[in-house]
Design an enzyme around this catalytic site. Structure first.
Site, mmCIF file in Angstrom:
data_model
loop_
_atom_site.group_PDB
_atom_site.id
_atom_site.type_symbol
_atom_site.label_atom_id
_atom_site.label_comp_id
_atom_site.label_asym_id
_atom_site.label_seq_id
_atom_site.Cartn_x
_atom_site.Cartn_y
_atom_site.Cartn_z
ATOM 1 N N ASN A 21 0.838 -1.003 0.032
ATOM 2 C CA ASN A 21 -0.091 0.059 -0.085
ATOM 3 C C ASN A 21 0.940 1.278 -0.048
ATOM 4 O O ASN A 21 1.524 1.413 0.847
ATOM 5 C CB ASN A 21 -1.067 -0.126 1.245
ATOM 6 C CG ASN A 21 -1.712 1.315 1.357
ATOM 7 O OD1 ASN A 21 -1.970 2.014 0.399
ATOM 8 N ND2 ASN A 21 -2.186 1.338 2.386
ATOM 9 N N LYS A 23 -0.182 4.282 -0.255
ATOM 10 C CA LYS A 23 -0.758 5.477 0.541
ATOM 11 C C LYS A 23 -0.620 6.636 -0.397
ATOM 12 O O LYS A 23 -0.682 6.451 -1.516
ATOM 13 C CB LYS A 23 -0.357 5.418 1.919
ATOM 14 C CG LYS A 23 -0.222 4.334 2.835
ATOM 15 C CD LYS A 23 -0.243 4.455 4.384
ATOM 16 C CE LYS A 23 -0.322 3.298 5.050
ATOM 17 N NZ LYS A 23 -0.247 3.440 6.588
ATOM 18 N N HIS A 107 -9.558 0.567 4.902
ATOM 19 C CA HIS A 107 -8.239 0.850 5.512
ATOM 20 C C HIS A 107 -8.632 1.674 6.708
ATOM 21 O O HIS A 107 -9.218 2.622 6.820
ATOM 22 C CB HIS A 107 -7.211 1.559 4.656
ATOM 23 C CG HIS A 107 -5.809 1.424 5.281
ATOM 24 N ND1 HIS A 107 -5.462 2.564 6.267
ATOM 25 C CD2 HIS A 107 -4.569 0.688 5.068
ATOM 26 C CE1 HIS A 107 -4.056 2.215 6.469
ATOM 27 N NE2 HIS A 107 -3.855 1.053 5.681
ATOM 28 N N GLU A 109 -7.070 4.308 7.866
ATOM 29 C CA GLU A 109 -6.854 5.588 7.803
ATOM 30 C C GLU A 109 -8.201 6.138 7.167
ATOM 31 O O GLU A 109 -8.521 7.348 7.348
ATOM 32 C CB GLU A 109 -5.840 5.940 6.792
ATOM 33 C CG GLU A 109 -4.415 5.733 7.872
ATOM 34 C CD GLU A 109 -3.352 5.454 6.782
ATOM 35 O OE1 GLU A 109 -2.315 5.032 7.268
ATOM 36 O OE2 GLU A 109 -3.176 5.220 5.383
ATOM 37 N N GLU A 179 -4.931 -5.472 10.355
ATOM 38 C CA GLU A 179 -4.070 -4.333 10.853
ATOM 39 C C GLU A 179 -4.173 -3.652 11.991
ATOM 40 O O GLU A 179 -5.259 -2.664 11.933
ATOM 41 C CB GLU A 179 -4.043 -3.442 9.710
ATOM 42 C CG GLU A 179 -3.614 -3.894 8.267
ATOM 43 C CD GLU A 179 -3.220 -2.708 7.256
ATOM 44 O OE1 GLU A 179 -2.069 -2.689 6.748
ATOM 45 O OE2 GLU A 179 -4.176 -2.008 6.803
ATOM 46 N N GLY A 185 2.802 1.916 11.092
ATOM 47 C CA GLY A 185 3.674 3.038 10.680
ATOM 48 C C GLY A 185 3.996 3.590 11.921
ATOM 49 O O GLY A 185 4.684 4.678 11.946
ATOM 50 N N SER A 225 3.467 -2.372 10.602
ATOM 51 C CA SER A 225 4.848 -2.316 11.014
ATOM 52 C C SER A 225 5.701 -3.669 10.756
ATOM 53 O O SER A 225 6.498 -4.030 11.461
ATOM 54 C CB SER A 225 5.268 -1.806 12.380
ATOM 55 O OG SER A 225 4.717 -0.399 12.330
#
Length: 250
Positions: A21, A23, A107, A109, A179, A185, A225
């Protein structure tokens, strides 16, 4: 021991899956360089592994032109609506028309920054499936939810919302990406045991709520991560079928 052996036999029958991904990262120059110098040089057996990359919408045409055809090209998001007066949206119909057969949906986000609820995500999944798209369906819990012991409640609620809107056979076109939001991240890592716990619960849920066949065949991958240091320990787990990893422009 027999149960673990059975799990490993089932895992071997599933094709591993690695997704990248990107992003909201990259330029025309860095996208071209990444594809030519890195992605297209990956050697893998497509009968054993699927590799997917997901650049920003703007770079999909460039990626489509340059990408090794063995590598799957995916969108990062898709509209919950069909074509129409939805300024700024890109529909599943348009992705399919352009030759894109995969998309990420759900996702963290998108859920966090753009207010996508479980119901919105479920609507997107249903819409994407109706147009023949395959889906990397993202789920996961926040740190406070994990610390409160609600990890499984949160994750199972996310898959249940989708399950209510689709047919059991639709899961054949879905890869579930677990996730943990607190590990995306951040440099924090879920241990292999923590990852396996959730993946095993998801597979048990598939067996109970969808079908035994779905539990055996649906890929459940891990993101959060992932690094050279922890990848081996994670992929050794019987219910982890691959990874969704971050591309970050350097």
């Amino acid at each position: 021991m027999a149960g673990l052996a059975a799990k490993w036999a089932e895992k071997v029958s599933r094709r591993l899956f690695i997704g990248g991904n990107w992003k909201c990262n990259g330029s025309v120059k860095t996208t071209e360089s990444l594809i030519k110098d890195t992605v297209n040089k990956i050697e893998f057996d497509t009968s054993k592994l699927q590799v997917l990359v997901s650049p920003v919408y703007l770079h999909l045409p460039l990626a489509k032109k340059l990408l090794n055809p063995k590598v799957i090209l995916s969108a990062q998001n898709v509209s919950q609506f069909k074509n129409g007066a939805y300024t700024g949206e890109i529909s599943a119909q348009q992705l399919k028309d352009f030759g894109i057969d995969w998309t990420l949906i759900g996702h963290s986000e998108r859920r966090t920054y753009f207010g996508e609820t479980n119901d919105v995500v479920a609507t997107k999944v249903k819409m994407a499936l109706s147009q023949g798209l395959n889906i990397v369906f993202c789920i996961g819990e926040k740190l406070a939810e994990r610390e409160a012991g609600r990890t499984l409640n949160i994750c199972l609620a996310q898959v249940e919302a989708v399950n209510k809107t689709i047919q059991s056979t639709d899961w054949n076109k879905i890869v579930i990406a677990y996730e943990p939001v607190w590990a995306i991240g951040t440099g924090k890592e879920a241990t292999p045991a923590q990852g396996q716990e959730v993946h095993e619960a998801l597979r048990d849920w598939l067996k109970t709520k969808v079908s035994e066949e779905a539990a055996k065949k649906v890929r459940v991958i891990y993101g959060g991560s992932v690094s050279d240091k922890n990848a081996a320990g994670l992929i050794e787990q019987p219910d982890i079928d691959g990874f969704l990893v971050l591309f970050k422009e350097t």
